[in-house]
Design a protein around this motif. Structure first.
Motif, PDB file in Angstrom:
ATOM      1  N   GLY A   1      13.802   2.222  -2.854  1.00  0.00           N
ATOM      2  CA  GLY A   1      13.183   3.242  -3.681  1.00  0.00           C
ATOM      3  C   GLY A   1      12.101   2.669  -4.565  1.00  0.00           C
ATOM      4  O   GLY A   1      12.000   1.462  -4.759  1.00  0.00           O
ATOM      5  N   CYS A   2      11.259   3.584  -5.103  1.00  0.00           N
ATOM      6  CA  CYS A   2      10.165   3.216  -6.006  1.00  0.00           C
ATOM      7  C   CYS A   2      10.139   4.181  -7.184  1.00  0.00           C
ATOM      8  O   CYS A   2      10.359   5.377  -7.005  1.00  0.00           O
ATOM      9  N   ARG A   3       9.835   3.646  -8.366  1.00  0.00           N
ATOM     10  CA  ARG A   3       9.651   4.499  -9.537  1.00  0.00           C
ATOM     11  C   ARG A   3       8.341   5.261  -9.438  1.00  0.00           C
ATOM     12  O   ARG A   3       8.227   6.373  -9.917  1.00  0.00           O
ATOM     13  N   GLU A   4       7.335   4.614  -8.855  1.00  0.00           N
ATOM     14  CA  GLU A   4       5.991   5.180  -8.778  1.00  0.00           C
ATOM     15  C   GLU A   4       5.259   4.579  -7.596  1.00  0.00           C
ATOM     16  O   GLU A   4       5.671   3.543  -7.051  1.00  0.00           O
ATOM     17  N   ALA A   5       4.178   5.216  -7.195  1.00  0.00           N
ATOM     18  CA  ALA A   5       3.321   4.676  -6.141  1.00  0.00           C
ATOM     19  C   ALA A   5       2.542   3.487  -6.702  1.00  0.00           C
ATOM     20  O   ALA A   5       2.394   3.345  -7.916  1.00  0.00           O
ATOM     21  N   VAL A   6       2.062   2.634  -5.826  1.00  0.00           N
ATOM     22  CA  VAL A   6       1.233   1.517  -6.276  1.00  0.00           C
ATOM     23  C   VAL A   6      -0.190   2.014  -6.486  1.00  0.00           C
ATOM     24  O   VAL A   6      -0.642   2.948  -5.819  1.00  0.00           O
ATOM     25  N   ALA A   7      -0.883   1.412  -7.421  1.00  0.00           N
ATOM     26  CA  ALA A   7      -2.260   1.790  -7.735  1.00  0.00           C
ATOM     27  C   ALA A   7      -3.217   0.875  -6.975  1.00  0.00           C
ATOM     28  O   ALA A   7      -3.151  -0.350  -7.142  1.00  0.00           O
TER      29      ALA A   7
ATOM     30  N   PRO B   1       5.310 -17.552  12.054  1.00  0.00           N
ATOM     31  CA  PRO B   1       5.592 -16.590  10.977  1.00  0.00           C
ATOM     32  C   PRO B   1       6.038 -15.248  11.546  1.00  0.00           C
ATOM     33  O   PRO B   1       5.489 -14.766  12.533  1.00  0.00           O
ATOM     34  N   GLN B   2       7.056 -14.692  10.928  1.00  0.00           N
ATOM     35  CA  GLN B   2       7.578 -13.396  11.350  1.00  0.00           C
ATOM     36  C   GLN B   2       7.211 -12.374  10.298  1.00  0.00           C
ATOM     37  O   GLN B   2       7.066 -12.697   9.125  1.00  0.00           O
ATOM     38  N   TYR B   3       7.062 -11.125  10.711  1.00  0.00           N
ATOM     39  CA  TYR B   3       6.675 -10.120   9.738  1.00  0.00           C
ATOM     40  C   TYR B   3       7.858  -9.283   9.297  1.00  0.00           C
ATOM     41  O   TYR B   3       8.774  -9.019  10.051  1.00  0.00           O
ATOM     42  N   LEU B   4       7.816  -8.930   8.022  1.00  0.00           N
ATOM     43  CA  LEU B   4       8.780  -8.005   7.443  1.00  0.00           C
ATOM     44  C   LEU B   4       7.987  -6.764   7.044  1.00  0.00           C
ATOM     45  O   LEU B   4       7.022  -6.857   6.290  1.00  0.00           O
ATOM     46  N   HIS B   5       8.385  -5.627   7.550  1.00  0.00           N
ATOM     47  CA  HIS B   5       7.708  -4.360   7.275  1.00  0.00           C
ATOM     48  C   HIS B   5       8.718  -3.448   6.597  1.00  0.00           C
ATOM     49  O   HIS B   5       9.703  -3.040   7.210  1.00  0.00           O
ATOM     50  N   ILE B   6       8.489  -3.146   5.322  1.00  0.00           N
ATOM     51  CA  ILE B   6       9.471  -2.400   4.535  1.00  0.00           C
ATOM     52  C   ILE B   6       8.809  -1.159   3.959  1.00  0.00           C
ATOM     53  O   ILE B   6       7.760  -1.249   3.323  1.00  0.00           O
ATOM     54  N   TRP B   7       9.433  -0.017   4.163  1.00  0.00           N
ATOM     55  CA  TRP B   7       8.975   1.242   3.572  1.00  0.00           C
ATOM     56  C   TRP B   7       9.970   1.661   2.508  1.00  0.00           C
ATOM     57  O   TRP B   7      11.181   1.653   2.744  1.00  0.00           O
ATOM     58  N   MET B   8       9.452   2.036   1.314  1.00  0.00           N
ATOM     59  CA  MET B   8      10.306   2.430   0.191  1.00  0.00           C
ATOM     60  C   MET B   8       9.811   3.773  -0.350  1.00  0.00           C
ATOM     61  O   MET B   8       8.627   3.893  -0.682  1.00  0.00           O
ATOM     62  N   PRO B   9      10.676   4.794  -0.439  1.00  0.00           N
ATOM     63  CA  PRO B   9      10.237   6.113  -0.898  1.00  0.00           C
ATOM     64  C   PRO B   9       9.917   6.121  -2.397  1.00  0.00           C
ATOM     65  O   PRO B   9      10.562   5.438  -3.179  1.00  0.00           O
ATOM     66  N   VAL B  10       8.905   6.905  -2.768  1.00  0.00           N
ATOM     67  CA  VAL B  10       8.517   7.025  -4.174  1.00  0.00           C
ATOM     68  C   VAL B  10       9.318   8.161  -4.818  1.00  0.00           C
ATOM     69  O   VAL B  10       9.450   9.241  -4.246  1.00  0.00           O
ATOM     70  N   GLY B  11       9.846   7.897  -6.017  1.00  0.00           N
ATOM     71  CA  GLY B  11      10.521   8.925  -6.792  1.00  0.00           C
ATOM     72  C   GLY B  11      11.985   9.127  -6.468  1.00  0.00           C
ATOM     73  O   GLY B  11      12.645   9.950  -7.089  1.00  0.00           O
ATOM     74  N   THR B  12      12.504   8.406  -5.523  1.00  0.00           N
ATOM     75  CA  THR B  12      13.903   8.557  -5.144  1.00  0.00           C
ATOM     76  C   THR B  12      14.432   7.234  -4.600  1.00  0.00           C
ATOM     77  O   THR B  12      13.668   6.361  -4.231  1.00  0.00           O
ATOM     78  N   VAL B  13      15.732   7.127  -4.562  1.00  0.00           N
ATOM     79  CA  VAL B  13      16.385   5.980  -3.941  1.00  0.00           C
ATOM     80  C   VAL B  13      17.204   6.527  -2.793  1.00  0.00           C
ATOM     81  O   VAL B  13      17.953   7.486  -2.956  1.00  0.00           O
TER      82      VAL B  13
ATOM     83  N   THR C   1       0.836  -1.200   0.000  1.00  0.00           N
ATOM     84  CA  THR C   1       0.000   0.000   0.000  1.00  0.00           C
ATOM     85  C   THR C   1       0.870   1.250   0.000  1.00  0.00           C
ATOM     86  O   THR C   1       2.060   1.187   0.300  1.00  0.00           O
ATOM     87  N   ASN C   2       0.254   2.373  -0.327  1.00  0.00           N
ATOM     88  CA  ASN C   2       0.935   3.665  -0.254  1.00  0.00           C
ATOM     89  C   ASN C   2       0.771   4.227   1.147  1.00  0.00           C
ATOM     90  O   ASN C   2      -0.322   4.194   1.715  1.00  0.00           O
ATOM     91  N   VAL C   3       1.874   4.737   1.700  1.00  0.00           N
ATOM     92  CA  VAL C   3       1.838   5.396   3.007  1.00  0.00           C
ATOM     93  C   VAL C   3       2.711   6.640   2.900  1.00  0.00           C
ATOM     94  O   VAL C   3       3.920   6.537   2.690  1.00  0.00           O
ATOM     95  N   GLY C   4       2.090   7.811   3.028  1.00  0.00           N
ATOM     96  CA  GLY C   4       2.838   9.058   2.911  1.00  0.00           C
ATOM     97  C   GLY C   4       3.485   9.165   1.543  1.00  0.00           C
ATOM     98  O   GLY C   4       2.838   8.977   0.517  1.00  0.00           O
ATOM     99  N   ASP C   5       4.780   9.428   1.516  1.00  0.00           N
ATOM    100  CA  ASP C   5       5.524   9.557   0.262  1.00  0.00           C
ATOM    101  C   ASP C   5       6.210   8.260  -0.132  1.00  0.00           C
ATOM    102  O   ASP C   5       7.236   8.282  -0.834  1.00  0.00           O
ATOM    103  N   GLY C   6       5.690   7.134   0.305  1.00  0.00           N
ATOM    104  CA  GLY C   6       6.338   5.864   0.007  1.00  0.00           C
ATOM    105  C   GLY C   6       5.353   4.732  -0.145  1.00  0.00           C
ATOM    106  O   GLY C   6       4.140   4.897  -0.032  1.00  0.00           O
ATOM    107  N   VAL C   7       5.913   3.567  -0.409  1.00  0.00           N
ATOM    108  CA  VAL C   7       5.147   2.326  -0.533  1.00  0.00           C
ATOM    109  C   VAL C   7       5.575   1.420   0.604  1.00  0.00           C
ATOM    110  O   VAL C   7       6.768   1.279   0.884  1.00  0.00           O
ATOM    111  N   VAL C   8       4.598   0.809   1.257  1.00  0.00           N
ATOM    112  CA  VAL C   8       4.876  -0.127   2.346  1.00  0.00           C
ATOM    113  C   VAL C   8       4.533  -1.534   1.877  1.00  0.00           C
ATOM    114  O   VAL C   8       3.470  -1.766   1.309  1.00  0.00           O
ATOM    115  N   VAL C   9       5.461  -2.447   2.114  1.00  0.00           N
ATOM    116  CA  VAL C   9       5.225  -3.878   1.913  1.00  0.00           C
ATOM    117  C   VAL C   9       5.291  -4.527   3.284  1.00  0.00           C
ATOM    118  O   VAL C   9       6.248  -4.324   4.032  1.00  0.00           O
ATOM    119  N   PHE C  10       4.262  -5.284   3.610  1.00  0.00           N
ATOM    120  CA  PHE C  10       4.189  -6.006   4.880  1.00  0.00           C
ATOM    121  C   PHE C  10       3.977  -7.468   4.536  1.00  0.00           C
ATOM    122  O   PHE C  10       3.032  -7.808   3.835  1.00  0.00           O
TER     123      PHE C  10
END
Length: 161
Positions: free
Chosen positions: A131-137, A110-122, A58-67
């Protein structure tokens, strides 16, 4: 009468041979599946067996979160190092995170991995380059691939929220 019994003897012989072949195939199958089930490769290195139990992207703020909820079904500690996010059916990376600091113990819940990746920058965040090229739709399918330090890969398709 004796020709009748000779005919039965040949049928009984064929049936006996078939039974022996079926039992032999079954024993070979059990033998090989026993080796595979131990979680050790042919060179004696423990096989990394990861299973993604669930998660979201999902998108969170200026980034994408993968959980991700990740289960280690192998016999050794697994070191997840890189996460890639692709649009389902494409090989173009939308987001990535490299240098993840986690270790997943075998047999633990099961263990959780919570990763935040900024959109538009690395950028580098605590040793993790992400980093992310774009936000997820929202509503679009994305494939999330997890790669370990030894190169094992596991992926899951998730709908972005």
């Amino acid at each position: 009468m004796s020709s009748f019994f000779r005919g039965l003897e040949s049928i009984a012989g064929v049936v006996l041979v078939l039974v022996v072949v079926v039992v032999g195939v079954f024993l070979v199958w059990v033998w090989f599946s026993g080796f595979v089930g131990r979680g050790v490769s042919s060179v004696g290195v423990p096989v990394e067996v990861l299973k993604i139990e669930g998660g979201y992207v999902t998108n969170v703020g200026d980034g994408v979160v993968v959980f991700l909820w990740v289960f280690n079904a192998g016999g050794d500690v697994v070191l997840p190092r890189t996460v890639y996010v692709y649009r389902a059916g494409s090989r173009d990376v939308v987001c990535f995170a490299d240098g993840l600091p986690w270790a997943i113990d075998p047999g633990s819940p099961p263990q959780y991995l919570h990763i935040w990746m900024p959109v538009g920058t690395v950028g580098e965040y605590g040793g993790v380059v992400a980093g992310c090229r774009e936000a997820v739709a929202p509503g679009v399918l994305y494939e999330v691939k997890l790669v370990t330090a030894r190169g094992a890969e596991v992926s899951v398709v998730l709908t972005a929220s």
